[in-house]
Design an enzyme around this catalytic site. Sequence first.
Site, PDB file in Angstrom:
ATOM      1  N   GLU A   1       4.363 -13.479   2.678  1.00  0.00           N
ATOM      2  CA  GLU A   1       4.788 -12.596   1.596  1.00  0.00           C
ATOM      3  C   GLU A   1       6.167 -12.014   1.883  1.00  0.00           C
ATOM      4  O   GLU A   1       6.292 -11.117   2.709  1.00  0.00           O
ATOM      5  CB  GLU A   1       3.787 -11.457   1.420  1.00  0.00           C
ATOM      6  CG  GLU A   1       2.353 -11.906   1.226  1.00  0.00           C
ATOM      7  CD  GLU A   1       1.370 -10.749   1.346  1.00  0.00           C
ATOM      8  OE1 GLU A   1       1.724  -9.627   0.909  1.00  0.00           O
ATOM      9  OE2 GLU A   1       0.277 -10.961   1.890  1.00  0.00           O
TER      10      GLU A   1
ATOM     11  N   ARG B   1       0.811  -1.228   0.000  1.00  0.00           N
ATOM     12  CA  ARG B   1       0.000   0.000   0.000  1.00  0.00           C
ATOM     13  C   ARG B   1       0.842   1.275   0.000  1.00  0.00           C
ATOM     14  O   ARG B   1       1.875   1.344   0.659  1.00  0.00           O
ATOM     15  CB  ARG B   1      -0.935   0.013   1.219  1.00  0.00           C
ATOM     16  CG  ARG B   1      -1.988  -1.074   1.159  1.00  0.00           C
ATOM     17  CD  ARG B   1      -2.873  -1.077   2.409  1.00  0.00           C
ATOM     18  NE  ARG B   1      -3.991  -1.991   2.214  1.00  0.00           N
ATOM     19  CZ  ARG B   1      -3.956  -3.296   2.501  1.00  0.00           C
ATOM     20  NH1 ARG B   1      -2.851  -3.833   3.013  1.00  0.00           N
ATOM     21  NH2 ARG B   1      -4.999  -4.058   2.281  1.00  0.00           N
TER      22      ARG B   1
ATOM     23  N   HIS C   1       3.251 -12.164  -3.386  1.00  0.00           N
ATOM     24  CA  HIS C   1       2.052 -12.409  -2.567  1.00  0.00           C
ATOM     25  C   HIS C   1       1.704 -13.910  -2.656  1.00  0.00           C
ATOM     26  O   HIS C   1       0.622 -14.298  -3.072  1.00  0.00           O
ATOM     27  CB  HIS C   1       0.907 -11.548  -3.088  1.00  0.00           C
ATOM     28  CG  HIS C   1      -0.163 -11.242  -2.091  1.00  0.00           C
ATOM     29  ND1 HIS C   1      -1.067 -12.179  -1.656  1.00  0.00           N
ATOM     30  CD2 HIS C   1      -0.477 -10.089  -1.446  1.00  0.00           C
ATOM     31  CE1 HIS C   1      -1.908 -11.620  -0.804  1.00  0.00           C
ATOM     32  NE2 HIS C   1      -1.565 -10.344  -0.652  1.00  0.00           N
TER      33      HIS C   1
END
Length: 329
Positions: free
Chosen positions: A291, A76, A179
Amino acid sequence: MGKIQAFKDTYGGESAIRLTAGLYEAVILPEYGGNLVAFRDTIKGWNFLREPEHEMEMFKQKPAVYGIPVLFPPNRYEDGQFPWDGQTYELSINEPDRHNHLHGFLHTTPWEIEDFGTTQHHSYVTVSITVNEQHPVYAQFPFQFTMKLQYTLGADGLSQRIWIHNDGDKRLPCLLAFHTAINAPFIPGSQASNYQVKLTVGERWEMNERMLPTGRKLPVSPTDHSLREGTLHPFSENLDHHYTVAPQNGRNRMELTDTVQQVTLVYDVGTSYKQWMIYNNEGTPGFFCPEPQVNLVNAPNISLPAEEIGLFGLECGEIWEETARIYIK
């Protein structure tokens, strides 16, 4: 035992490269983010990754929770802001409820098949993507670079090599994550409750309501301790946690053990990854994502030492590469 092969095929109706070697099989979808969507033991029927073969429409909507998607730049960025070397780049807001940019561009972008084939003991495939001024990614992320991703399959499991080259004339942010979506259980007939996970984590970052780090570390919790020791059930609670890396025995890895079958899946990643995320789909049994991540979430917007948060770049002509491996012990 299966033959050592690498060949063009289809998977879920899409173009694929399929690798086989001994017990193992793997499938990559170059046109869907260079995502390696399957890694299996075909003799025992074990499926190690969450596969989209029967959920292709869902995969196309949410590609980050299947296989091994490439996140670049990962995770993010607050309000889509990406400050870098005196300029602030505007990334799209694709997580509107938190007003963040999420997961970058490469996991939804077609990659090119560069090479595939076999050696005496392995099958392999290399895919690549080159971003230049004509590439659609350049409009939001105006850097020129080439990324190559190679998977090799053999008796010792699946190995991965990632390679990034700065093709441009300005410093390239080298921020990357995978991911990776791991099945739990990965053994048919077993139960998710039989599984325990270990991760080479250090300290846990405090996250705000937008899932952005505050820059502070949290006290060690029972969950953190169990994760370090390898006794955490991966669905015991909702996990969406961010940690620093603390290598053990010189390695940075995830270990997932079926305690009934006494089998452990190892995901051994390089020590260039300075952070871990762990995500378990709100505690729903079936899959979770350990991850490996080069950088702290939202790193360009955080006032902490660059080395501590994995914030670095490549000068013109420089190369960064790292390897990882998934295998059974």
